[in-house]
Enzyme design. Structure first.
Site, PDB file in Angstrom:
ATOM      1  N   HIS A 142     -43.810  42.385 -19.286  1.00 50.93           N
ATOM      2  CA  HIS A 142     -44.411  42.009 -17.907  1.00 50.93           C
ATOM      3  C   HIS A 142     -45.251  40.574 -17.979  1.00 50.93           C
ATOM      4  CE1 HIS A 142     -44.329  45.387 -15.386  1.00 50.93           C
ATOM      5  NE2 HIS A 142     -44.860  46.416 -16.210  1.00 50.93           N
ATOM      6  N   GLU A 145     -45.163  46.491 -21.589  1.00 50.86           N
ATOM      7  CA  GLU A 145     -46.642  45.764 -20.900  1.00 50.86           C
ATOM      8  C   GLU A 145     -46.065  44.109 -21.453  1.00 50.86           C
ATOM      9  OE1 GLU A 145     -47.573  47.210 -18.921  1.00 50.86           O
ATOM     10  OE2 GLU A 145     -47.390  49.522 -19.575  1.00 50.86           O
ATOM     11  N   GLY A 174     -50.351  54.860 -18.197  1.00 50.27           N
ATOM     12  CA  GLY A 174     -50.258  54.724 -19.575  1.00 50.27           C
ATOM     13  C   GLY A 174     -50.763  53.507 -20.223  1.00 50.27           C
ATOM     14  N   ALA A 175     -50.272  52.230 -19.438  1.00 52.35           N
ATOM     15  CA  ALA A 175     -50.883  51.088 -19.904  1.00 52.35           C
ATOM     16  C   ALA A 175     -51.006  49.937 -18.734  1.00 52.35           C
ATOM     17  CB  ALA A 175     -50.156  50.632 -20.994  1.00 52.35           C
ATOM     18  N   MET A 176     -51.591  48.926 -18.871  1.00 47.83           N
ATOM     19  CA  MET A 176     -51.523  48.128 -17.682  1.00 47.83           C
ATOM     20  C   MET A 176     -51.414  46.532 -18.387  1.00 47.83           C
ATOM     21  SD  MET A 176     -51.821  47.105 -14.628  1.00 47.83           S
ATOM     22  CE  MET A 176     -51.548  45.695 -14.153  1.00 47.83           C
TER      23      MET A 176
HETATM   24  N1  BES Z   1     -48.031  48.331 -14.252  1.00 47.27           N
HETATM   25  C1  BES Z   1     -47.980  49.426 -14.973  1.00 47.27           C
HETATM   26  C2  BES Z   1     -49.208  50.284 -14.751  1.00 47.27           C
HETATM   27  C3  BES Z   1     -49.598  51.172 -13.386  1.00 47.27           C
HETATM   28  C4  BES Z   1     -48.942  52.241 -12.993  1.00 47.27           C
HETATM   29  C5  BES Z   1     -50.511  50.309 -12.579  1.00 47.27           C
HETATM   30  C6  BES Z   1     -49.329  52.720 -11.686  1.00 47.27           C
HETATM   31  C7  BES Z   1     -50.755  50.964 -11.316  1.00 47.27           C
HETATM   32  C8  BES Z   1     -50.398  52.191 -10.840  1.00 47.27           C
HETATM   33  C9  BES Z   1     -47.621  49.430 -16.424  1.00 47.27           C
HETATM   34  O1  BES Z   1     -46.850  48.310 -16.726  1.00 47.27           O
HETATM   35  C10 BES Z   1     -46.760  50.821 -16.512  1.00 47.27           C
HETATM   36  O2  BES Z   1     -45.645  50.643 -16.049  1.00 47.27           O
HETATM   37  N2  BES Z   1     -47.130  51.515 -17.554  1.00 47.27           N
HETATM   38  C11 BES Z   1     -46.405  52.706 -17.729  1.00 47.27           C
HETATM   39  C12 BES Z   1     -45.728  52.561 -18.962  1.00 47.27           C
HETATM   40  C13 BES Z   1     -44.393  52.153 -19.163  1.00 47.27           C
HETATM   41  C14 BES Z   1     -43.886  52.318 -20.544  1.00 47.27           C
HETATM   42  C15 BES Z   1     -43.367  52.981 -18.128  1.00 47.27           C
HETATM   43  C16 BES Z   1     -47.309  53.964 -17.200  1.00 47.27           C
HETATM   44  O3  BES Z   1     -48.202  53.490 -17.306  1.00 47.27           O
HETATM   45  O4  BES Z   1     -46.789  55.166 -17.799  1.00 47.27           O
HETATM   46 ZN    ZN Z   2     -44.805  48.250 -15.918  1.00 48.61          ZN
END
Ligand code: BES
Ligand code: ZN
Length: 872
Positions: free
Chosen positions: A317, A314, A277-279
Site C-alpha cells: 500500500h 500494508e 487487521g492492520a492499516m
Molecule cells: N486498508 C486496510 C485497513 C482497513 C480495513 C481500513 C477496513 C478501514 C476499513 C488494510 O490495508 C487492510 O486491508 N488490512 C487487512 C489485512 C490484509 C492482509 C488483508 C485487514 O485489516 O484484515
Molecule cells: Zn489493504
C-alpha cells in the site's frame, strides 16, 4: 455538499494545500486539545468554506486572506447528515488567492477504535494503561481534526504532538524538533512538543499519530530505518520477524516498481485495540497485535504466513494507495486489490517453498467467487456516496475479486509486461489520484493491447459466468456457453445480460493455449484430441466451469494420471462443489468425485476437498442426526488413512506446507470421529492440563482445543479458559478464545456468549467467542437468540459506522439454512435501521436462501448416495 458523479463531496471552491496541526492528548482525562491551520487555494470567489468534522467541539474559527483578517466570528452551520461544517463570512475570498483557516477545537479520545482513540493494556501491577492512537480510513480523520476528508484532496501536513516527556510520540514523518512547552490541558505543567517533518502530498485517511509508552527495535537493513514498536506488556523481540521481513519487502518493492520509498523511515506499531487487521498509514503502519508480533516457539506455520501476508500487504500500500491513490472510494479496489495481489507476488519471491499461488486458488479465488455468486454482491467499482456506505465495501469483492482481476490480466499479458505497466502507472501518477481507466491505459501502453476492452466489464459489473462445456466428438470440438452464475440458482433474464470476455485457458496434452477467448454467449472450439482437455488452466479466470458428469469422471482420472496442476485440481473440486450447491450439478456426483481423490498427494487439494465436505455438512447441520452422522462417516473415511500416514508429530525438517498438511488432516480426522487422532488429541490435552505446555504443538493447538471441547465438558472448558486468561501471546489467547464456542452444552454456550460482551474480551475480539459456536446447531440457534436479546447493547458497543457490527450480524445469522429461519431474521430487522450493515444482512439472507434451495434439491440425492455406499 456537492453531488458530483453521484458522490456526496465537498464543494470545489477551495482546496487545502497545507495543514499545520497541533494535538495535545491527555491520557488521564482522555480529552484532547487541538489547533489546525489550513492553507487554502481559493479556486472561485467565495464567502464560505465547507469541511468535515465529527464529534469535535470547535472553540475558535478564523479566516485570513493573505495577511488580512477576513473573519474571526464567522457563522458555523453543521450538518450531521453529511458530517460537514459550513463556515460563512461577509467578505469574499477572491479566486486565485490563498487563504488560511484556523480552528481551535477539542475532542475526546474515544474507545471506538476510530479517529483519535484510546487503546488500553495492562501494566505489570495489573492496572490499566493507555495510549492514544489513530485509525482514519475511510472517513474518520474528521473525527480527529477538522479537515477536507476526501482521498483526492491531497495536501502536505506538519504535525505537532504535545505530550509528557517520557512518552513516545510518533507520526507519519520523522521528528524535526522537540521543545518544552506549557500544557494547555487542565492542570498545566511542562510538556514536550514534538514537531515532525512536513509530509509529502497525501490523503487525510493515511495520517497517523500515536502517543504512549512504547518499546522499540530497529534495523538498518534497508535504505531507511525500519522499526517495530509495542506496548511494554509485550516481548518486543516478537517483532523481529516482521521487522526483517519489512526491510526486505521495502527493498524488493523499490526495485520491482523502480520507485523509491519517499519517506525517511518506516515504523510498524502493534496496537492493543484495533478494529481491522492492520492499516497502511504512510510511514507509520498500525497493526492488531497478532498480525505483527510473531513468536515461533508458540505459534504455528499458518500464523507465520498470516503475519507475512499482512506485513507485505500494508507495505505494498505504501505505493498502491499511498503514493498513488484512488480518486474516490468507488476505486477502493485499486488499493486493496493491488495490495492483495502484490503481497502474494512478493511472498512467492521470498518463500517459494510456501507455493502461495497454489493456495491463492482455494483462498482469494474462492472468497471472491463465493461472495460474488450472491445476488446481493456488487461490482468491483461500486458507486459509494456516503461515509456510512464506505466501510461495507472493504469486502471480498474489493480485496479478493479485485486481486483476481489483476491475476487474470497479469497472466494474459505476461507477468513481465504487467510489471512494466505498473511501473509506468506509478511513475505517471506518483503523489496523485487515479481511476481504474488510468491503470488500464498504463497496461495498454506497456503491452500494446487494448486492456480496457477486456477488463472494463470485469470491474463494472456484478457477478461472473458459469461456463458450460459440452462436446462434439465428430467435429472434434467443444461447445462453450456462458451464463450468469448465482448461488441461489434463480437467474432471471435480467440478471444474465452481461457477456464477459472469458479467457478459456485451454489445457490439452500440447500445453495451455492462453489466447482463446469466448467473447459471445456461446462458441465452438476445435480440440485436436478430445481424450484430455480442461478449461481455465490454473484457474486464473474468474468463472466456474460445468462439465458433463462423464467429463468430470475423466478429469478425476486425469488428475490421478498427473495431467493436471495443483491449481487445476483444487479449482476443479471447488467448481464442482459450488455447482452442486447451486443446482447446476448433482451433489452425489461431487461426493463421488471427492471420494476418488483419496490418493491425492498435495496439501492445497486436500484443503479444498475438506472445505467442500465441510460446506455440505454446514448446509445439512439442521438435518436428521442419522444423515449428519453418515456425512461425518464419509469424511472420516476420506481423511483418516491419509492423516495416519502423515502423522501428527512435527520435526525440525518439516517444510512449511508439510506442517500445515499434517495439521489439516489431523484436525479433519479427529473432528470426524476418527479414534486414533481423537485419542491422540485427548492425550496431548491431558498432559497439557497437567502443566506440560509443550504437549500440544502450536500447529495443533487450535485443533486439539476444538476436539476436546466438542467431545468434552466443563473441565476442558475451564482449562482452555484459563489458557485464555493467562497465556502470554495474543495468538495463544486468541486460539483459546476461538475454541470455547465449540463446547455444546447449554450451560457452556451461555458462558461463551457471556464472555463476548464481558470486559474480559476487547471489542476488537468479540467475533472470537462467537466463531466457535457456529460449528454446531445448538450454537447457531443460541447465537441468534443472543443477538436479538442484546441488540441494543451491540449497537452501542459496535457503532454501525464500523465494520464489526456487520461481522457480528453475519456470524449470528448466516449459519441458518431454512426458510423459517430466514423469515425470523427478516422479521427481526424489518423495523430496525440496518444502516452500516445492510449489505452484510442481505448477503446473509442470500446465503441462507442458497442453502435452503440446495437442501430441497439434493436432500434425497445425498441420502441415497450415502445409503448406497453403506455410510448408514
Ligand atoms: N486498508 C486496510 C485497513 C482497513 C480495513 C481500513 C477496513 C478501514 C476499513 C488494510 O490495508 C487492510 O486491508 N488490512 C487487512 C489485512 C490484509 C492482509 C488483508 C485487514 O485489516 O484484515
Ligand atoms: Zn489493504
Amino acid at each position: 455538499m456537492d453531488i458530483t458523479k453521484g458522490r456526496e463531496v465537498l464543494p470545489k471552491n477551495v482546496k487545502p494545500l497545507h495543514y499545520d496541526l497541533i494535538l495535545e492528548p491527555d491520557l488521564e482525562t482522555f480529552e484532547y486539545e487541538g489547533e489546525v491551520v489550513i492553507e487554502l487555494d481559493v479556486v472561485e470567489d467565495t464567502t464560505s468554506i465547507s469541511l468535515n468534522t465529527l464529534d469535535l467541539t470547535i472553540h475558535e474559527t478564523k479566516i485570513v486572506s493573505g495577511s488580512k483578517l477576513i473573519s474571526s466570528t464567522p457563522e458555523l452551520h453543521y450538518s450531521e447528515d453529511t458530517q460537514t461544517m459550513k463556515i460563512t463570512f461577509q467578505e469574499t475570498l477572491p479566486a486565485g488567492s490563498t487563504a488560511t483557516l484556523t480552528q481551535k477545537f477539542s475532542g475526546r479520545l474515544n474507545d471506538n477504535m476510530a479517529g483519535f482513540y484510546r487503546s488500553s493494556y495492562k501494566s505489570e501491577d495489573g492496572t490499566n494503561k493507555y495510549l492514544a492512537t489513530t485509525q482514519m480510513e475511510p472517513t474518520d480523520a474528521r473525527r480527529a481534526f477538522p479537515c477536507f476528508d476526501e482521498p483526492a484532496l491531497k495536501a502536505e501536513f506538519t504535525i505537532t504532538l504535545v505530550a509528557d516527556k517520557d512518552l513516545t510520540c510518533l507520526s507519519n514523518m520523522d521528528e524535526a524538533s522537540e521543545k518544552e512547552v506549557d500544557s494547555k490541558m487542565t492542570g498545566g505543567g511542562k510538556k514536550k512538543a514534538v514537531t515532525f517533518n512536513k509530509t509529502p502530498l497525501m490523503s487525510t485517511y493515511l495520517l497517523a499519530f500515536i502517543v504512549g509508552e512504547l518499546k522499540m527495535i530497529e534495523t538498518n537493513a534497508f535504505r531507511v530505518p525500519v522499526r517495530v514498536y509495542a506496548t511494554p506488556d509485550r516481548d518486543i523481540e516478537h517483532g523481529r520477524f516482521s521487522m526483517e521481513l519489512g526491510a526486505r519487502t521495502l527493498e524488493f518493492y523499490e526495485k520491482t516498481f523502480n520507485s523509491e520509498f519517499p519517506l525517511p523511515k518506516m515504523d510498524m506499531v502493534a496496537i492493543p485495540d484495533f478494529s481491522a487487521g492492520a492499516m497502511e498509514n504512510w510511514g507509520l503502519i498500525t497493526y492488531r497485535v497478532v498480525d505483527l508480533l510473531f513468536d515461533d516457539k508458540t505459534s504455528g506455520a499458518s500464523t507465520k504466513q498470516r503475519v507475512a501476508e499482512v506485513v507485505q500487504h500494508e507495505l505494498a500500500h505504501q505505493w498502491f494507495g499511498n503514493l498513488v491513490t484512488m480518486d474516490f472510494w468507488d476505486g477502493l479496489w485499486l488499493n486493496e486489490g493491488f495490495a492483495t495481489w502484490m503481497s502474494w507476488y512478493s511472498c512467492n519471491t521470498f518463500y517459494p517453498e510456501w507455493k502461495v499461488w497454489q493456495g491463492y486458488v482455494t483462498d482469494n479465488l474462492q472468497s471472491a467467487l463465493a461472495l460474488d455468486g450472491l445476488r446481493s454482491s456488487h461490482p468491483i467499482e461500486v458507486p459509494v456516496k456516503r461515509a456510512d456506505e464506505i466501510n461495507q465495501i472493504f469486502d471480498a469483492i474489493s480485496y479478493s475479486k479485485g486481486s483476481c482481476v489483476l491475476r487474470m490480466i497479469s497472466k494474459y499479458l505476461g507477468e513481465e509486461t504487467f510489471m512494466e505497466g505498473i511501473r509506468r502507472y506509478l511513475k505517471k501518477h506518483a503523489f496523485g489520484n487515479t481511476q481504474t481507466g488510468d491503470l488500464w491505459s498504463a497496461l495498454s501502453d506497456a503491452s500494446g493491447k487494448d486492456v480496457e476492452k477486456v477488463m472494463d466489464i470485469w470491474t463494472k459489473n456484478v457477478g461472473y459466468p458459469v461456463v458450460t462445456v459440452t462436446e462434439d466428438e465428430k467435429a472434434s470440438a467443444i461447445h462453450i456457453k456462458q451464463n450468469r452464475f448465482l448461488r441461489t440458482a434463480d437467474v432471471k433474464p435480467d440478471d444474465d445480460k452481461t457477456l464477459y470476455p472469458v479467457f478459456l485457458g485451454l489445457r490439452t496434452k500440447d500445453g495451455v493455449d492462453e489466447e482463446v477467448t469466448l467473447n459471445d454467449r456461446e462458441g465452438n472450439f476445435k480440440i485436436k484430441d478430445l481424450d484430455f482437455f480442461k478449461v481455465n488452466a490454473d484457474h486464473s479466470g474468474i468463472y466456474r466451469t460445468s462439465y458433463t458428469p462423464e467429463r468430470l469422471t475423466k478429469l478425476g482420472k486425469a488428475a490421478k494420471d498427473g495431467l493436471l496442476t495443483v491449481e487445476d485440481r483444487a479449482g476443479m473440486i471447488a467448481d464442482a462443489g459450488a455447482l452442486a450447491a447451486s443446482g447446476y450439478q448433482k451433489t452425489s456426483g461431487v461426493l463421488s468425485l471427492l471420494q476418488g481423490f483419496d490418493t491425492e498427494p498435495e496439501y492445497v487439494v486436500w484443503e479444498e476437498l475438506i472445505t467442500r465436505v465441510a460446506s455440505i455438512r454446514t448446509a445439512w447441520i439442521f438435518q436428521d442426526e442419522k444423515i449428519k452422522d453418515a456425512l461425518k462417516a464419509f469424511q472420516r473415511d476420506l481423511v483418516s488413512e491419509k492423516s495416519h500416514k502423515l502423522g501428527w508429530e512435527f520435526q525440525e525438517s518439516d517444510g512449511h506446507i508439510e506442517q500445515q498438511f499434517k495439521t489439516l488432516l489431523f484436525n479433519s480426522a479427529a473432528m470426524a470421529g476418527d479414534e486414533r487422532t481423537q485419542n491422540a488429541a485427548f492425550e496431548m490435552f491431558n498432559k497439557f492440563k497437567n502443566g506440560d505446555r509443550s504437549a500440544i504443538h502450536p500447529n495443533l493447538r487450535s485443533g486439539v482445543y476444538g476436539i476436546v471441547l466438542s467431545n468434552g465438558g466443563a473441565e476442558e472448558y475451564d482449562v482452555i479458559l484459563k489458557e485464555y486468561r493467562s497465556a502470554k501471546t495474543s495468538d495463544e489467547r486468541n486460539t483459546a478464545l476461538r475454541a470455547v464456542g465449540r463446547a455444546k452444552s447449554s450451560e457452556l454456550i451461555k458462558r461463551s456468549l457471556a464472555m463476548a460482551l464481558s470486559d474480559e474480551v476487547k471489542s476488537q475480539d468479540i467475533y472470537l467467542p462467537l466463531a466457535g459456536l457456529r460449528a454446531h446447531r445448538e450454537g447457531i440457534v443460541a447465537l441468534w437468540e443472543w443477538m436479538q436479546e442484546n441488540w441494543e447493547t451491540l449497537v452501542k458497543k459496535l457503532p454501525p459506522g464500523l465494520t464489526m457490527l456487520s461481522s457480528v450480524v453475519a456470524l449470528c445469522t448466516n449459519g441458518f439454512a431454512s426458510k423459517e429461519q430466514m423469515k425470523e431474521v427478516e422479521t427481526f430487522f424489518e423495523k430496525k435501521s440496518t444502516k452500516g450493515f445492510d449489505q452484510s444482512l442481505k448477503q446473509s439472507l442470500d446465503a441462507i436462501r442458497a442453502k435452503q434451495g440446495w437442501l430441497s434439491r439434493d436432500g434425497e440425492d445425498v441420502e441415497k448416495w450415502l445409503k448406497d455406499r453403506g455410510f448408514f
